[in-house]
Write a protein that holds these residues in place. Structure first.
Motif, PDB file in Angstrom:
ATOM      1  N   ASP A 171       0.981  -1.241  -0.017  1.00  9.79           N
ATOM      2  CA  ASP A 171      -0.152   0.013   0.110  1.00  9.79           C
ATOM      3  C   ASP A 171       0.885   1.170   0.109  1.00  9.79           C
ATOM      4  OD1 ASP A 171      -2.109   1.690  -0.139  1.00  9.79           O
ATOM      5  OD2 ASP A 171      -2.745   1.305   1.914  1.00  9.79           O
ATOM      6  N   GLN A 172       1.553   1.540  -1.015  1.00 14.38           N
ATOM      7  CA  GLN A 172       2.444   2.528  -1.240  1.00 14.38           C
ATOM      8  C   GLN A 172       1.867   4.012  -1.387  1.00 14.38           C
ATOM      9  OE1 GLN A 172       4.238   0.412  -4.779  1.00 14.38           O
ATOM     10  NE2 GLN A 172       5.953   0.374  -3.608  1.00 14.38           N
ATOM     11  N   SER A 173       2.183   4.966  -0.820  1.00  9.26           N
ATOM     12  CA  SER A 173       1.255   6.112  -0.894  1.00  9.26           C
ATOM     13  C   SER A 173       1.906   7.042  -1.669  1.00  9.26           C
ATOM     14  CB  SER A 173       1.155   6.824   0.512  1.00  9.26           C
ATOM     15  OG  SER A 173       2.387   6.981   1.095  1.00  9.26           O
ATOM     16  N   SER A 174       3.531   7.020  -1.939  1.00  9.42           N
ATOM     17  CA  SER A 174       4.021   7.840  -2.696  1.00  9.42           C
ATOM     18  C   SER A 174       4.265   7.718  -4.154  1.00  9.42           C
ATOM     19  CB  SER A 174       5.408   8.415  -2.118  1.00  9.42           C
ATOM     20  OG  SER A 174       6.144   7.396  -2.132  1.00  9.42           O
ATOM     21  N   ARG A 175       4.132   6.464  -4.358  1.00 11.90           N
ATOM     22  CA  ARG A 175       4.316   5.927  -5.835  1.00 11.90           C
ATOM     23  C   ARG A 175       3.534   4.540  -6.216  1.00 11.90           C
ATOM     24  NH1 ARG A 175      10.528   3.820  -5.708  1.00 11.90           N
ATOM     25  NH2 ARG A 175      10.837   6.141  -5.024  1.00 11.90           N
ATOM     26  N   TRP A 176       3.225   4.468  -7.419  1.00 10.01           N
ATOM     27  CA  TRP A 176       2.330   3.432  -7.746  1.00 10.01           C
ATOM     28  C   TRP A 176       2.843   1.922  -8.057  1.00 10.01           C
ATOM     29  CZ3 TRP A 176      -2.534   4.332  -6.689  1.00 10.01           C
ATOM     30  CH2 TRP A 176      -2.706   5.690  -6.875  1.00 10.01           C
ATOM     31  N   GLY A 177       4.294   2.095  -8.212  1.00 14.80           N
ATOM     32  CA  GLY A 177       5.131   0.855  -8.413  1.00 14.80           C
ATOM     33  C   GLY A 177       6.757   1.184  -8.425  1.00 14.80           C
ATOM     34  N   SER A 178       7.375   0.145  -8.160  1.00 17.10           N
ATOM     35  CA  SER A 178       8.885   0.180  -7.906  1.00 17.10           C
ATOM     36  C   SER A 178       9.744  -1.041  -8.674  1.00 17.10           C
ATOM     37  CB  SER A 178       9.400   0.696  -6.752  1.00 17.10           C
ATOM     38  OG  SER A 178       8.969  -0.407  -5.797  1.00 17.10           O
ATOM     39  N   CYS A 179      10.903  -0.802  -9.078  1.00 19.59           N
ATOM     40  CA  CYS A 179      11.537  -1.899  -9.532  1.00 19.59           C
ATOM     41  C   CYS A 179      13.040  -1.859  -9.029  1.00 19.59           C
ATOM     42  CB  CYS A 179      11.589  -1.879 -10.954  1.00 19.59           C
ATOM     43  SG  CYS A 179      12.507  -2.707 -12.060  1.00 19.59           S
ATOM     44  N   THR A 180      13.463  -2.879  -8.701  1.00 23.47           N
ATOM     45  CA  THR A 180      14.996  -3.142  -7.934  1.00 23.47           C
ATOM     46  C   THR A 180      15.850  -3.670  -9.497  1.00 23.47           C
ATOM     47  OG1 THR A 180      15.099  -5.350  -7.430  1.00 23.47           O
ATOM     48  CG2 THR A 180      14.287  -3.410  -6.043  1.00 23.47           C
ATOM     49  N   SER A 181      16.807  -3.457  -9.404  1.00 30.81           N
ATOM     50  CA  SER A 181      18.103  -3.998 -10.471  1.00 30.81           C
ATOM     51  C   SER A 181      18.052  -5.262 -10.493  1.00 30.81           C
ATOM     52  CB  SER A 181      19.371  -3.397 -10.437  1.00 30.81           C
ATOM     53  OG  SER A 181      19.838  -3.650  -9.097  1.00 30.81           O
ATOM     54  N   ALA A 182      17.762  -5.975  -9.340  1.00 25.37           N
ATOM     55  CA  ALA A 182      17.610  -7.638  -9.062  1.00 25.37           C
ATOM     56  C   ALA A 182      16.366  -8.130  -9.709  1.00 25.37           C
ATOM     57  CB  ALA A 182      17.859  -7.940  -7.654  1.00 25.37           C
ATOM     58  N   GLY A 183      15.336  -7.389 -10.337  1.00 28.27           N
ATOM     59  CA  GLY A 183      14.224  -7.869 -10.846  1.00 28.27           C
ATOM     60  C   GLY A 183      13.072  -7.878  -9.810  1.00 28.27           C
ATOM     61  N   LEU A 202       1.066   0.630 -15.829  1.00 30.21           N
ATOM     62  CA  LEU A 202       1.925   0.477 -14.545  1.00 30.21           C
ATOM     63  C   LEU A 202       2.992  -0.679 -14.587  1.00 30.21           C
ATOM     64  CD1 LEU A 202       2.574   2.511 -12.272  1.00 30.21           C
ATOM     65  CD2 LEU A 202       0.500   2.930 -13.436  1.00 30.21           C
ATOM     66  N   ALA A 203       2.405  -1.949 -15.171  1.00 30.16           N
ATOM     67  CA  ALA A 203       3.139  -3.149 -15.351  1.00 30.16           C
ATOM     68  C   ALA A 203       4.280  -2.747 -16.291  1.00 30.16           C
ATOM     69  CB  ALA A 203       2.259  -4.392 -15.473  1.00 30.16           C
ATOM     70  N   ALA A 204       3.907  -2.119 -17.536  1.00 30.38           N
ATOM     71  CA  ALA A 204       4.835  -1.940 -18.677  1.00 30.38           C
ATOM     72  C   ALA A 204       5.930  -1.010 -18.017  1.00 30.38           C
ATOM     73  CB  ALA A 204       4.163  -1.284 -19.768  1.00 30.38           C
ATOM     74  N   HIS A 205       5.642  -0.151 -17.397  1.00 32.47           N
ATOM     75  CA  HIS A 205       6.386   1.047 -16.967  1.00 32.47           C
ATOM     76  C   HIS A 205       7.506   0.244 -15.793  1.00 32.47           C
ATOM     77  CE1 HIS A 205       7.117   5.219 -15.274  1.00 32.47           C
ATOM     78  NE2 HIS A 205       7.768   4.307 -14.439  1.00 32.47           N
ATOM     79  N   GLU A 206       7.095  -0.577 -14.907  1.00 31.62           N
ATOM     80  CA  GLU A 206       8.017  -0.972 -14.035  1.00 31.62           C
ATOM     81  C   GLU A 206       9.096  -2.118 -14.815  1.00 31.62           C
ATOM     82  OE1 GLU A 206       8.718   0.618 -11.502  1.00 31.62           O
ATOM     83  OE2 GLU A 206       6.630   1.718 -11.510  1.00 31.62           O
ATOM     84  N   VAL A 207       8.529  -2.858 -15.486  1.00 33.07           N
ATOM     85  CA  VAL A 207       9.144  -3.919 -16.300  1.00 33.07           C
ATOM     86  C   VAL A 207      10.180  -3.177 -17.225  1.00 33.07           C
ATOM     87  CG1 VAL A 207       9.133  -5.720 -17.845  1.00 33.07           C
ATOM     88  CG2 VAL A 207       7.486  -5.850 -16.069  1.00 33.07           C
TER      89      VAL A 207
END
Length: 251
Positions: A171-183, A202-207
């Protein structure tokens, strides 16, 4: 570790302070951050409260003065938050962008399911005791979000030839998604409340971050190559995104 922590949070320091603006009083949550260089204020849309970040050497007197000076801003921003919509019987909740009325079905078996009434109204039925309704709806929406986001993320990863190691729902309040370099990808469960094309974007954005870990023109070209509704989804989020944070919270 304990000694270091005391540098940033004094034992007797309160967690909140009260600010008066006009006839209203607001409780401001305090937090210290070791990298903060100045006092800052932000509004947490889910908790519906103001948060004041203090630099390591900041004082309570300075924090109170800063919050008081910005009392009008705090009042205005909190006043603009959409009305809370707790998960209780009768509340209208958008599931994949489609309004569903919450209906308590105390005497029936199961947990949460959807139905369509003869009138065409979509309803979200919740079994069990009323005291469990909030938790059951939250759990249902998180499961649905995980299912949709996992499917979309894996499909885009296959298209780009990258690997997703894990999909987390929070339940992130400041962003809709995030991604790490580890995948590892993390998304807000509230995306299940938006139309499917928004969640899909959003899925396309993070991938795409698994190809370009930035927001450079090259990154946006990757997103645009795999998702043809970027602008439409961004416009929806800009217009209605903040409204998603009102669901499942109390006034």
């Amino acid at each position: 570790m304990a000694t270091r922590a005391l540098l940033y949070r004094r034992p007797a320091e309160p967690a909140t302070l009260l600010v008066k603006h006009g006839s209203q009083f607001f409780a401001i949550r305090l937090r210290r951050h070791r990298r903060a260089r100045r006092y800052t204020l932000r509004i947490h849309p889910t908790d519906r409260e103001a948060i004041l970040t203090m630099p390591p050497r900041g004082t309570l007197v300075e924090a109170r003065d800063f919050a008081q000076i910005h009392g009008g801003w705090i009042a205005a921003r909190l006043g603009r938050l959409p009305k809370a919509a707790p998960f209780q019987s009768g509340t209208i909740v958008p599931l994949r962008g489609v309004p569903h009325r919450l209906v308590h079905r105390a005497g029936e078996r199961g947990t949460v399911w959807t139905e369509t009434r003869d009138s065409g109204e979509k309803i979200l039925c919740v079994a069990g005791g009323s005291e469990h309704m909030d938790r059951r709806v939250h759990d249902f929406l998180k499961r649905e979000a995980r299912k949709d986001l996992n499917k979309a993320s894996l499909a885009y990863a296959a298209e780009l030839g990258v690997r997703v190691r894990r999909v987390s729902i929070r339940d992130q309040s400041s962003r809709w998604g995030s991604c790490t370099s580890a995948g590892s990808l993390s998304y807000s469960w509230r995306l299940i409340l938006a139309p499917p094309y928004v969640l899909d974007y959003l899925a396309a954005h993070e991938v795409a971050h698994l190809v370009e870990m930035n927001h450079s023109p090259r990154f946006w070209r990757v997103v645009g190559r795999i998702c043809d509704h970027v602008d439409r989804a961004k416009r929806w989020l800009d217009t209605y995104g903040n409204d998603l944070h009102r669901y499942g919270v109390e006034d």
